[in-house]
Write an enzyme that holds these catalytic residues in place. Structure first.
Site, PDB file in Angstrom:
ATOM      1  N   SER A  15       0.834  -1.205   0.000  1.00 28.98           N
ATOM      2  CA  SER A  15       0.000   0.000   0.000  1.00 28.98           C
ATOM      3  C   SER A  15       0.867   1.253   0.000  1.00 28.98           C
ATOM      4  O   SER A  15       2.094   1.188   0.153  1.00 28.98           O
ATOM      5  CB  SER A  15      -0.919   0.009   1.231  1.00 28.98           C
ATOM      6  OG  SER A  15      -0.141   0.031   2.423  1.00 28.98           O
ATOM      7  N   LEU A  17       3.097   4.509  -0.141  1.00 27.43           N
ATOM      8  CA  LEU A  17       4.313   4.912  -0.838  1.00 27.43           C
ATOM      9  C   LEU A  17       5.046   3.715  -1.424  1.00 27.43           C
ATOM     10  O   LEU A  17       5.624   3.804  -2.510  1.00 27.43           O
ATOM     11  CB  LEU A  17       5.225   5.684   0.110  1.00 27.43           C
ATOM     12  CG  LEU A  17       4.629   6.929   0.776  1.00 27.43           C
ATOM     13  CD1 LEU A  17       5.667   7.605   1.660  1.00 27.43           C
ATOM     14  CD2 LEU A  17       4.092   7.908  -0.264  1.00 27.43           C
ATOM     15  N   ASP A  36       5.947  -7.312   2.586  1.00 28.07           N
ATOM     16  CA  ASP A  36       4.928  -6.692   3.428  1.00 28.07           C
ATOM     17  C   ASP A  36       4.355  -7.778   4.326  1.00 28.07           C
ATOM     18  O   ASP A  36       4.561  -8.973   4.094  1.00 28.07           O
ATOM     19  CB  ASP A  36       3.815  -6.053   2.583  1.00 28.07           C
ATOM     20  CG  ASP A  36       3.151  -4.872   3.284  1.00 28.07           C
ATOM     21  OD1 ASP A  36       2.526  -5.097   4.345  1.00 28.07           O
ATOM     22  OD2 ASP A  36       3.261  -3.740   2.793  1.00 28.07           O
ATOM     23  N   ASP A  59       8.170  -9.842   8.166  1.00 24.31           N
ATOM     24  CA  ASP A  59       8.273  -8.891   9.265  1.00 24.31           C
ATOM     25  C   ASP A  59       9.670  -8.294   9.170  1.00 24.31           C
ATOM     26  O   ASP A  59      10.672  -9.006   9.365  1.00 24.31           O
ATOM     27  CB  ASP A  59       8.084  -9.620  10.598  1.00 24.31           C
ATOM     28  CG  ASP A  59       8.270  -8.714  11.809  1.00 24.31           C
ATOM     29  OD1 ASP A  59       8.655  -7.537  11.632  1.00 24.31           O
ATOM     30  OD2 ASP A  59       8.042  -9.182  12.938  1.00 24.31           O
ATOM     31  N   VAL A  60       9.770  -7.015   8.843  1.00 28.38           N
ATOM     32  CA  VAL A  60      11.081  -6.413   8.600  1.00 28.38           C
ATOM     33  C   VAL A  60      11.979  -6.444   9.829  1.00 28.38           C
ATOM     34  O   VAL A  60      13.203  -6.297   9.712  1.00 28.38           O
ATOM     35  CB  VAL A  60      10.951  -4.963   8.077  1.00 28.38           C
ATOM     36  CG1 VAL A  60      10.323  -4.943   6.693  1.00 28.38           C
ATOM     37  CG2 VAL A  60      10.179  -4.077   9.052  1.00 28.38           C
ATOM     38  N   CYS A  86      10.073   1.247   2.599  1.00 31.14           N
ATOM     39  CA  CYS A  86       8.871   2.055   2.826  1.00 31.14           C
ATOM     40  C   CYS A  86       8.022   1.530   3.983  1.00 31.14           C
ATOM     41  O   CYS A  86       7.042   2.181   4.368  1.00 31.14           O
ATOM     42  CB  CYS A  86       8.011   2.105   1.567  1.00 31.14           C
ATOM     43  SG  CYS A  86       8.778   2.964   0.177  1.00 31.14           S
ATOM     44  N   SER A 148      10.972  11.276   7.281  1.00 36.88           N
ATOM     45  CA  SER A 148       9.747  12.087   7.325  1.00 36.88           C
ATOM     46  C   SER A 148      10.131  13.494   7.745  1.00 36.88           C
ATOM     47  O   SER A 148      11.128  13.692   8.451  1.00 36.88           O
ATOM     48  CB  SER A 148       8.762  11.499   8.342  1.00 36.88           C
ATOM     49  OG  SER A 148       7.706  12.406   8.607  1.00 36.88           O
ATOM     50  N   TYR A 161       7.467   8.551  16.719  1.00 35.69           N
ATOM     51  CA  TYR A 161       7.551   8.583  15.264  1.00 35.69           C
ATOM     52  C   TYR A 161       8.696   9.486  14.808  1.00 35.69           C
ATOM     53  O   TYR A 161       9.511   9.102  13.951  1.00 35.69           O
ATOM     54  CB  TYR A 161       6.230   9.070  14.683  1.00 35.69           C
ATOM     55  CG  TYR A 161       6.160   9.049  13.184  1.00 35.69           C
ATOM     56  CD1 TYR A 161       6.004   7.843  12.498  1.00 35.69           C
ATOM     57  CD2 TYR A 161       6.232  10.223  12.437  1.00 35.69           C
ATOM     58  CE1 TYR A 161       5.934   7.810  11.110  1.00 35.69           C
ATOM     59  CE2 TYR A 161       6.161  10.202  11.057  1.00 35.69           C
ATOM     60  CZ  TYR A 161       6.018   8.999  10.399  1.00 35.69           C
ATOM     61  OH  TYR A 161       5.951   8.978   9.025  1.00 35.69           O
ATOM     62  N   LYS A 165      12.150   8.497  12.687  1.00 39.28           N
ATOM     63  CA  LYS A 165      12.430   9.076  11.374  1.00 39.28           C
ATOM     64  C   LYS A 165      13.673   9.967  11.396  1.00 39.28           C
ATOM     65  O   LYS A 165      14.388  10.084  10.391  1.00 39.28           O
ATOM     66  CB  LYS A 165      11.220   9.859  10.890  1.00 39.28           C
ATOM     67  CG  LYS A 165       9.999   8.969  10.621  1.00 39.28           C
ATOM     68  CD  LYS A 165      10.287   7.895   9.588  1.00 39.28           C
ATOM     69  CE  LYS A 165       9.048   7.105   9.199  1.00 39.28           C
ATOM     70  NZ  LYS A 165       9.319   6.109   8.144  1.00 39.28           N
TER      71      LYS A 165
END
Length: 254
Positions: A15, A17, A36, A59-60, A86, A148, A161, A165
């Site tokens: 989904s 980006l 993903d 799972d990254v 992403c 971000s 967050y 980032k």
């Protein structure tokens, strides 16, 4: 890098980006390893892309899962030439809210997925990239991470967050320096407010507050515009070691 025919990894490909990036790179002729945890969305992305691609649940944060995916991608396509990270999660929790401290489990989860997950993927991909034959510029691979603008002017409730980032932006140059001897570049993109599934869930008041910081264009960014930035980074061998803001001039006030 000549994207046509090149193989690489895109995380968060189900989904937003990640999907937009996969769509553009596939149209450019890339062969993709799509990662993903959303199996339905992942398969939908794979099935709608032109060309041959591999879609793998991952799972990254899991070293063994990601290593298996890197191995599977190399087995399918040979040399892996790029990684676009992403995968990520949002967060909305103040340091102290209504007398209660920020949930540490939430903090750890956000840092684990956004930061550690990105590093986990890139480190394992880079381990394989160093053995790629160099191209005409001596280049063996490219890594693009997603930061971000919250890394630089995060809003209330974005401590976790923003920290994740900001770390993405901060690790860009050291990683580029680490991998320079192998001809591997590392870059980051710091998008502003983009039209994705995440922003659809932002309350109206929250969106109105963010929109006050828009400069021009007076709108959210489009996932295709993020994908175009990634494509440009992959194609241009002279960009390295930095984090680009992609935000239409947006600056968040406190």
């Amino acid at each position: 890098m000549n994207i046509a025919g090149a193989a690489g990894i895109v995380t968060g490909a189900a989904s937003g980006l990640g999907r937009a990036t996969a769509e553009l790179l596939a149209r450019q002729g890339a062969r993709l390893v799509l990662l993903d945890m959303n199996d339905d969305g992942l398969e939908r992305t794979r099935s709608e892309l032109p060309g041959k691609h591999v879609a793998l649940h991952a799972d990254v944060c899991d070293a063994q899962e990601v290593k298996a995916c890197v191995d599977a991608g190399a087995a399918a396509f040979g040399d892996l030439r790029f990684v676009v990270n992403c995968a990520g999660v949002p967060s909305a929790a103040k340091t102290v809210s209504r007398g209660v401290a920020h949930d540490l489990d939430v903090w750890n989860r956000v840092l684990a997925i956004n930061l550690t997950g990105s590093f986990n993927v890139l480190r394992l991909a880079a381990e394989r990239m160093i053995h790629n034959p160099p191209d005409a510029d001596g280049q063996r691979g490219v890594i693009v991470n997603t930061s971000s603008i919250a890394a630089f002017d995060g809003l209330k409730g974005q401590a976790a967050y923003s920290a994740s980032k900001a770390a993405i932006a901060g690790m860009t140059l050291p990683i580029a320096r680490d991998l320079a001897e192998y001809g591997i570049r590392c870059m980051a993109v710091a998008p502003g407010v983009f039209e994705t599934e995440l922003t659809m869930n932002v309350p109206q008041k929250g969106m109105e507050a963010m929109e006050k910081g828009f400069l021009f264009p007076k709108r959210c960014g489009l996932p295709a515009e993020f994908a175009a930035m990634v494509q440009s980074i992959l194609a241009n061998p002279y960009v390295n070691g930095t984090c680009y803001r992609l935000d239409g001039g947006t600056r968040f006030a406190p």
